[in-house]
Design a protein around this motif. Sequence first.
Motif, PDB file in Angstrom:
ATOM      1  N   PHE A  53      32.351  40.088  39.410  1.00  0.00           N
ATOM      2  CA  PHE A  53      32.494  41.304  39.088  1.00  0.00           C
ATOM      3  C   PHE A  53      31.149  42.100  39.164  1.00  0.00           C
ATOM      4  O   PHE A  53      30.237  41.462  39.019  1.00  0.00           O
ATOM      5  N   ALA A  54      31.134  43.420  38.895  1.00  0.00           N
ATOM      6  CA  ALA A  54      30.001  44.124  38.950  1.00  0.00           C
ATOM      7  C   ALA A  54      30.092  45.302  38.002  1.00  0.00           C
ATOM      8  O   ALA A  54      31.201  45.495  37.505  1.00  0.00           O
ATOM      9  N   GLY A  55      28.824  45.981  37.536  1.00  0.00           N
ATOM     10  CA  GLY A  55      28.787  46.969  36.552  1.00  0.00           C
ATOM     11  C   GLY A  55      28.085  46.775  35.255  1.00  0.00           C
ATOM     12  O   GLY A  55      27.959  45.886  34.857  1.00  0.00           O
ATOM     13  N   LYS A  56      27.043  48.075  35.189  1.00  0.00           N
ATOM     14  CA  LYS A  56      26.324  47.835  33.875  1.00  0.00           C
ATOM     15  C   LYS A  56      26.990  48.095  32.626  1.00  0.00           C
ATOM     16  O   LYS A  56      26.038  47.968  31.703  1.00  0.00           O
ATOM     17  N   TYR A  57      28.041  48.945  32.765  1.00  0.00           N
ATOM     18  CA  TYR A  57      28.370  49.282  31.383  1.00  0.00           C
ATOM     19  C   TYR A  57      29.854  48.687  31.166  1.00  0.00           C
ATOM     20  O   TYR A  57      29.998  47.466  31.640  1.00  0.00           O
ATOM     21  N   ASP A  58      30.334  48.990  29.981  1.00  0.00           N
ATOM     22  CA  ASP A  58      31.611  48.084  29.193  1.00  0.00           C
ATOM     23  C   ASP A  58      32.682  48.106  30.321  1.00  0.00           C
ATOM     24  O   ASP A  58      33.224  46.749  30.370  1.00  0.00           O
ATOM     25  N   LEU A  59      32.638  48.841  31.145  1.00  0.00           N
ATOM     26  CA  LEU A  59      33.938  48.614  32.161  1.00  0.00           C
ATOM     27  C   LEU A  59      33.474  48.115  33.502  1.00  0.00           C
ATOM     28  O   LEU A  59      32.534  48.600  34.144  1.00  0.00           O
ATOM     29  N   LYS A  60      33.873  47.090  33.927  1.00  0.00           N
ATOM     30  CA  LYS A  60      33.415  46.281  35.087  1.00  0.00           C
ATOM     31  C   LYS A  60      34.456  46.550  36.382  1.00  0.00           C
ATOM     32  O   LYS A  60      35.375  46.777  36.056  1.00  0.00           O
ATOM     33  N   TYR A  61      33.725  46.051  37.498  1.00  0.00           N
ATOM     34  CA  TYR A  61      34.622  46.221  38.559  1.00  0.00           C
ATOM     35  C   TYR A  61      34.884  44.883  39.266  1.00  0.00           C
ATOM     36  O   TYR A  61      33.944  44.212  39.419  1.00  0.00           O
ATOM     37  N   LEU A  62      36.154  44.551  39.398  1.00  0.00           N
ATOM     38  CA  LEU A  62      36.302  43.208  39.885  1.00  0.00           C
ATOM     39  C   LEU A  62      36.152  43.323  41.649  1.00  0.00           C
ATOM     40  O   LEU A  62      36.715  43.913  42.246  1.00  0.00           O
ATOM     41  N   ASN A  63      35.313  42.527  41.904  1.00  0.00           N
ATOM     42  CA  ASN A  63      34.734  42.520  43.366  1.00  0.00           C
ATOM     43  C   ASN A  63      35.327  41.473  44.061  1.00  0.00           C
ATOM     44  O   ASN A  63      35.867  41.695  45.336  1.00  0.00           O
ATOM     45  N   ASP A  64      35.593  40.495  43.611  1.00  0.00           N
ATOM     46  CA  ASP A  64      36.325  39.445  44.308  1.00  0.00           C
ATOM     47  C   ASP A  64      36.937  38.240  43.425  1.00  0.00           C
ATOM     48  O   ASP A  64      36.316  38.162  42.224  1.00  0.00           O
ATOM     49  N   PHE A  65      38.176  37.641  44.014  1.00  0.00           N
ATOM     50  CA  PHE A  65      38.343  36.504  42.816  1.00  0.00           C
ATOM     51  C   PHE A  65      39.403  35.630  43.979  1.00  0.00           C
ATOM     52  O   PHE A  65      39.871  35.992  45.039  1.00  0.00           O
ATOM     53  N   GLU A  66      39.566  34.491  43.160  1.00  0.00           N
ATOM     54  CA  GLU A  66      40.351  33.445  43.996  1.00  0.00           C
ATOM     55  C   GLU A  66      40.915  32.543  43.098  1.00  0.00           C
ATOM     56  O   GLU A  66      40.448  32.301  41.920  1.00  0.00           O
ATOM     57  N   ILE A  67      41.955  31.758  43.431  1.00  0.00           N
ATOM     58  CA  ILE A  67      42.855  30.721  42.414  1.00  0.00           C
ATOM     59  C   ILE A  67      41.759  29.641  42.359  1.00  0.00           C
ATOM     60  O   ILE A  67      41.618  29.306  43.615  1.00  0.00           O
ATOM     61  N   GLN A  68      41.606  29.144  41.309  1.00  0.00           N
ATOM     62  CA  GLN A  68      40.756  27.725  41.302  1.00  0.00           C
ATOM     63  C   GLN A  68      41.664  26.706  41.040  1.00  0.00           C
ATOM     64  O   GLN A  68      41.590  25.557  41.715  1.00  0.00           O
ATOM     65  N   THR A  69      42.737  26.875  40.255  1.00  0.00           N
ATOM     66  CA  THR A  69      43.932  25.719  39.832  1.00  0.00           C
ATOM     67  C   THR A  69      44.917  26.337  39.953  1.00  0.00           C
ATOM     68  O   THR A  69      45.209  27.786  39.603  1.00  0.00           O
ATOM     69  N   PRO A  70      46.113  25.735  40.270  1.00  0.00           N
ATOM     70  CA  PRO A  70      47.590  26.324  40.261  1.00  0.00           C
ATOM     71  C   PRO A  70      47.750  26.860  38.883  1.00  0.00           C
ATOM     72  O   PRO A  70      47.483  26.468  38.216  1.00  0.00           O
ATOM     73  N   PRO A  71      48.559  28.015  38.930  1.00  0.00           N
ATOM     74  CA  PRO A  71      49.173  28.302  37.554  1.00  0.00           C
ATOM     75  C   PRO A  71      49.811  27.119  36.763  1.00  0.00           C
ATOM     76  O   PRO A  71      50.767  26.461  37.353  1.00  0.00           O
ATOM     77  N   LEU A  72      49.943  27.567  35.666  1.00  0.00           N
ATOM     78  CA  LEU A  72      50.578  26.471  34.741  1.00  0.00           C
ATOM     79  C   LEU A  72      52.182  27.379  34.630  1.00  0.00           C
ATOM     80  O   LEU A  72      52.046  28.266  33.962  1.00  0.00           O
TER      81      LEU A  72
END
Length: 245
Positions: free
Chosen positions: A61-80
């Motif tokens: 994520f990125a952002g200098k202030y309280d609200l961040k911006y999700l730049n990229d994500f991926e699943i690390q482990t399958p959902p429980l």
Amino acid sequence: MDSDFRQAYLLHRRPYRDSQVMLNMLVEGIGQLSMVARIKGKRALKQNASLQPFTCLLVRFAGKYDLKYLNDFEIQTPPLLFKGIHLYCGFYLNELSHRVIPTNEPLDHVFELYQTHLKQLYTANLTMINSNEHDKAAVSEQIEGILRNYEFQLLCELGFGVEFDFDAYGEPIEVTKHYQFVREVGFCPSEDIHRSFSGKTLFAIAQGDYQTQTVRRQAKALSRYLLKPLLGSKPLKSRELFQPR
């Protein structure tokens, strides 16, 4: 400034504007952050499928202030995948964490605390699925222990913890005595056995021993009392799931 990839769990999401969603994420080594994610185009279906509760993600994520911006994500482990009352408990962990963990305040250990108890809940779910009717009552008791331990340990991380081993005067709790809890003071010796906690009960809570109904009942009452100032007047919606239908 862009962050490195960190582990995270989704606690809450809601529509934001256009093709964006507002996410509350519990992030490894940081705590709770608010992030905006753009969900659109050919990847929208896959992104929505990935941004689900009880899934350990790797997020950047990125952002200098309280609200961040999700730049990229991926699943690390399958959902429980939870079922029945364990699913309700999972929703409760998420809603409680979202409500009481401050946003954008550095809390190094809340991620590990949440992950540990989420995995314990999942193990209890698997045990119940594979157990007979006689054993299911014991597993149900185990669930309450998991929730209470999480609540009390989370309160400690937030600076509102309770000392179960010593009374308000620094004396060791004695199993033969009774104690009344005074907010911001601690457990004070009491002669009123009907409106106080026995030392035996406090010792059991300190050890994470919730085998008896008395300990479970009083631990729940105490945790609700301690959490109330953090939750305010707005009730937890997930608690409604536990009500008889």
